[in-house]
Scaffold this active site. Structure first.
Site, short mmCIF file in Angstrom:
data_model
loop_
_atom_site.label_atom_id
_atom_site.label_comp_id
_atom_site.label_asym_id
_atom_site.label_seq_id
_atom_site.Cartn_x
_atom_site.Cartn_y
_atom_site.Cartn_z
N LYS A 72 -5.88 -2.22 3.98
CA LYS A 72 -4.63 -2.90 3.64
C LYS A 72 -4.92 -4.21 2.89
O LYS A 72 -4.32 -4.49 1.86
CB LYS A 72 -3.86 -3.17 4.93
CG LYS A 72 -2.46 -3.68 4.73
CD LYS A 72 -1.57 -3.29 5.88
CE LYS A 72 -1.67 -4.27 7.03
NZ LYS A 72 -0.47 -5.05 7.26
N SER A 73 -5.84 -5.00 3.42
CA SER A 73 -6.12 -6.30 2.80
C SER A 73 -6.60 -6.13 1.37
O SER A 73 -6.19 -6.87 0.47
CB SER A 73 -7.23 -7.02 3.57
OG SER A 73 -6.88 -7.15 4.90
N ARG A 80 -4.74 -7.22 -2.29
CA ARG A 80 -5.41 -8.11 -3.24
C ARG A 80 -5.65 -7.43 -4.58
O ARG A 80 -5.66 -8.08 -5.63
CB ARG A 80 -6.72 -8.62 -2.63
CG ARG A 80 -6.46 -9.68 -1.54
CD ARG A 80 -7.62 -9.78 -0.57
NE ARG A 80 -7.49 -10.87 0.40
CZ ARG A 80 -6.83 -10.79 1.57
NH1 ARG A 80 -6.20 -9.67 1.89
NH2 ARG A 80 -6.79 -11.81 2.39
N ARG A 123 7.98 -15.32 11.71
CA ARG A 123 6.57 -15.75 11.69
C ARG A 123 6.40 -17.08 10.96
O ARG A 123 7.12 -17.38 10.01
CB ARG A 123 5.70 -14.64 11.09
CG ARG A 123 5.73 -13.42 12.00
CD ARG A 123 4.96 -12.27 11.45
NE ARG A 123 3.55 -12.55 11.36
CZ ARG A 123 2.68 -11.74 10.78
NH1 ARG A 123 3.09 -10.61 10.26
NH2 ARG A 123 1.41 -12.04 10.74
N ASP A 177 -7.28 -8.30 14.25
CA ASP A 177 -6.22 -7.30 14.20
C ASP A 177 -6.47 -6.12 15.14
O ASP A 177 -5.61 -5.26 15.30
CB ASP A 177 -6.06 -6.77 12.77
CG ASP A 177 -5.26 -7.75 11.93
OD1 ASP A 177 -4.53 -8.57 12.52
OD2 ASP A 177 -5.37 -7.69 10.69
N ARG A 225 1.30 -10.44 20.39
CA ARG A 225 0.50 -9.28 20.82
C ARG A 225 -0.07 -9.43 22.23
O ARG A 225 -0.32 -8.43 22.89
CB ARG A 225 -0.62 -8.98 19.80
CG ARG A 225 -0.05 -8.37 18.54
CD ARG A 225 -1.09 -7.94 17.55
NE ARG A 225 -0.44 -7.18 16.49
CZ ARG A 225 -0.93 -7.02 15.27
NH1 ARG A 225 -2.08 -7.56 14.94
NH2 ARG A 225 -0.27 -6.31 14.39
#
Ligand code: NAP
Length: 746
Positions: free
Chosen positions: A326-327, A331, A427, A621, A652
């Site tokens: 995902k990261s 990017r 957030r 994560d 979390r």
């Protein structure tokens, strides 16, 4: 006491729509008596033969006399005449509703008849139908799964609205409310304009001299596009005249669009054409996606909840490739858009978060082709080529998009506003806004807690800073470094603990010099990015669920292919190994500047540990799934130094603790972690609070539970792992998913 069946329901008009609703009433026994009025005896005779009505009339007055509910289902332009006729026989407790495709004209007609809008009138419009008409065309399931819009006025009686709402719900429709004006504007664009275009296109082609040839060779596209030109001309004539203003506005906007296309074709402007088509295609896919009821739809309608049901047992075997990182996917879109030239990306994660980033850059004028099975082609616009988006940038559930984009947008010439879904809107965004402000950015967050929406004023000159990050966060580091691309001088960030360095690696991949000295990263502003090719490795955060699953399920032997092994991300492997997991790293190699490898994992007896704090940022994560590993381990696992977990997609620490307690595990949440004593997982119902990683973690817990685990609010799994269910099932998890209306109890 139920109000159903009603004593007497009367229809004025019994064509496609009226007779379909009458079929529903009959089939479900919702009315003791049904009467109807139509213009022709034939319609009434057919309705009688079909068993839809008890008595038919050729005048509306007799049909509606004594009715509890009157449904006007004739053409909209007959509304005023019909209301005038029936006014004298309408009882004080009679509810009138209609099905007309325009609502302003119906309300105005009622106003002319009664001088005020009557409180018993509930204007309505089923968004269902077909190009057929007449009593024979009706279908009992015409409204199932379709929307019905009600447009009650301030003075409308709420019990009348409730009655009509219940009726449509019983017909299987989703009922929603909006204002009359909003209804007419929305429908002008989504229904009336397309019909106008279809009529116009067919008429234009039909009047050309070689029309026979044109129609003979017409392809499927022509058939699809013009299907609605077979609709009833009289009805549409009425609709366009009844919704004149809104239709004209929609038509003017459309004419501007076709003028742009005409100009682009004339000038051979391929970038403009590709831009329009890719944007349109993406919007169409987004729309289809919404209709399919996945996460975006959930945020738009909040009407359905996705629930997982996992039954005990199973083992994980085979070879799988989990979705792209995902990261890195985020990017690749950002840097590809800001680069000069065309960047091609394969293995792109088509999850909603990365797609939100992709959409944001499309909104800022970047032409992006795909994604098509993970392949994306980005036509970079350079560091100074972004354009002002047409409206606020919506980034859904994606914190990465919002924080990284904050850095990029702070340096642009135009103003922007970024918004997100309900969870993202809680957030904290000040942590990125603060350092950007000290670079000269003008950026505002919302409320005391500094949450989204985030507003950024363009046209500021940024100056490089040195930033000592108080909390280790890759998103903040990346946001500051990205702003540094436009800043004067050097921008550097020192992190208190190592965080993922995908931005640094990818900046280098795009030919931008990045200097790393110990914990400090620096870049010089004023350079340029050059397009490249990127092969996105599998996401270790997604692989983590499978690493834990295969470790805790007896008899497992699973190989995960092409997993990203960036040293800032492999904490989950180190922690699992410390707990006794059997994970083998096979064929380590490089792919586009990022290390990758295959991982073979076999079941093992796990033991509780004190998780070393230096590994925490490297597995930040992965803690939801590590909590499950700890719950299945022998002894106690202690996590500290992980306060960051409290401000992720959910809190979390708390959410995992609540869920594990429900499942019979002894867990004590602390400020910055938790103390978990391994034990036997029980079955039960847990709530993910819309957090994708929590949902997937409790799913794998099912492997070791002694009864079924039901996990609520799972739609956001699509944000990072679109086919989680399919892949987990293939590996051996007994999982199924179903949808349920939000608010129902399980
Ligand atoms: P339809 O199949 O053509 O039926 C119209 C019905 O109204 C027929 O029973 C007709 O009688 C009757 N009628 C016509 N003029 C009348 C008048 N002046 N007084 C009393 N009755 C009259 O039409 P429909 O598709 O059901 O459409 C009805 C309404 O639903 C329209 O307002 C339309 O805007 C709306 N609507 C249609 C659709 C769609 O896709 N078709 C979707 C949503 C909403 P005869 O049978 O004797 O001719």
């Amino acid at each position: 006491m139920s109000r159903w069946p009603l004593r007497h329901v009367a229809f004025v008009g019994l064509g496609l729509i009226g007779s379909s609703l009458a079929r529903v009433l009959r089939e479900q026994g919702l009315a003791e008596k049904i009467t109807a009025c139509s213009r022709s005896r034939e319609t009434l005779a057919q309705a009688k033969q079909l068993g839809l009505i008890d008595i038919g009339y050729l005048n509306a007055v007799d049909a509606v006399r004594g009715a509890d509910l009157v449904v006007l289902a004739m053409p909209v332009n007959a509304t005023e005449t019909v209301l005038r006729e029936i006014k004298s026989v309408i009882a004080s407790n009679t509810v009138i509703t209609d099905v007309g495709s325009t609502k302003g004209s119906v309300v105005e007609a009622a106003l002319r008849v009664w001088s005020t809008t009557p409180k018993f009138l509930v204007p309505g419009h089923p968004i269902a139908g077909s190009e057929q008409s007449g009593v024979q065309a009706g279908k009992v399931d015409l409204f199932v799964g379709h929307k019905v819009i009600l447009t009650p006025l301030a003075e409308t009686d709420s019990s009348a609205v409730e009655l009509v709402r219940e009726l449509w719900q019983r017909a299987g429709a989703d009922v929603l409310e909006m204002t009359v004006a909003k209804h007419d504007q929305v429908l002008a664009r989504t229904s009336h304009l397309p019909h106008l275009l279809a009529f116009s296109l067919v008429d234009t082609l039909a009047s050309e001299s070689d029309n026979l040839d044109v129609f003979r060779y017409a392809a499927g596209g022509f058939r699809d596009f013009t299907r609605i030109a077979a609709s009833d001309p009289r009805m549409w004539h009425d609709i366009f005249l009844a919704n004149r203003e809104a239709v004209l506005q929609a038509l003017t906007a459309f004419e501007t669009g076709t003028a742009t296309l005409k100009q682009a074709i004339n000038a051979g402007d391929s970038a403009a054409l590709l831009g329009i088509f890719t944007r349109a295609r993406a919007a169409r896919e987004h729309f289809t996606h919404m209709l399919a009821g996945t996460a975006y739809a959930k945020s738009m309608t909040a009407s359905k909840e996705l629930i997982y049901n996992v039954t005990p047992g199973g083992r994980f075997v085979g070879r799988v490739r989990v979705p792209g990182d995902k990261s890195i996917s985020h990017r690749s879109i950002m840097l590809g858009s800001l680069a000069e030239g065309v960047t091609e990306v394969s293995g792109f994660l088509e999850g909603e978060d990365a797609l939100a980033t992709l959409q944001a850059f499309r909104d800022m004028g970047v032409v992006i082709e795909g994604p098509e099975r993970g392949f994306v082609r980005i036509h970079g616009v350079g560091l100074h080529g972004l354009k002002a988006p047409p409206g606020p940038l919506y980034v859904g559930n994606s914190g990465t998009s919002m924080r990284l984009l904050s850095g990029i947008l702070s340096a642009q010439a135009f103003d922007t506003v970024m918004t997100g879904d309900a969870s993202l809107n809680k957030r904290p965004m000040e942590r990125i806004a603060k350092p950007l402000r000290s670079m000269g950015a003008s950026i505002q967050t919302t409320g005391e807690r500094g949450t989204p929406p985030v507003s950024i004023q363009g046209g500021q000159t940024l100056t490089g800073i040195h930033y000592d990050m108080p909390i280790a966060s890759a998103q903040v580091k990346s946001g500051v470094l990205l702003a540094g691309l436009w800043a004067q001088g050097t921008t550097s960030v020192t992190e208190p603990a190592p965080t993922r360095d995908h931005s640094e690696r990818m900046l280098r991949g795009f030919g931008y010099a990045v200097d790393v000295q110990g914990n400090t990263v620096s870049i010089q502003g004023g350079g340029k990015l050059t397009a490249t090719r990127i092969d996105v490795p599998s996401d270790i955060s997604s692989a983590a669920f499978f690493l834990v699953a295969a470790s805790i399920a007896e008899g497992s032997d699973l190989t995960l292919e092409h997993v990203g092994m960036n040293p800032t991300r492999t904490g989950v492997i180190d922690i699992l190994r410390l707990m006794g997991a059997n994970i083998e790293v096979i064929n380590p190699r490089e792919s586009g500047g990022e290390p990758v490898a295959d991982l073979r994992v076999r079941s093992a007896k796990l033991t509780g540990i004190n998780i070393p704090e230096h590994l925490v940022p490297l597995a930040i994560d992965e803690f939801p799934s590590l909590f499950i590993a700890a719950a299945c381990a022998e002894g106690t696992t202690v996590l500290t130094g992980a306060e960051e977990l409290r401000v992720k997609e959910s809190d979390r620490i708390q959410v995992m603790a609540d869920g594990l307690l429900t499942l019979g595990i002894d867990i004590k949440p602390t400020e910055d972690g938790a103390v978990i004593v391994g034990g036997q997982l029980q079955g039960g119902e847990v709530i993910s609070h819309g957090d994708h990683r929590i949902a997937m973690s409790f799913a794998i817990a099912g492997l070791r539970a002694n009864a079924a685990i039901v996990i609520r609010d799972c739609a956001n799994v699509a944000t990072s792992f679109p086919d989680f269910i399919g892949l987990a099932k293939r590996c051996g998890l007994n999982i199924s998913a179903y949808e349920q209306s939000a608010g129902d109890s399980v």
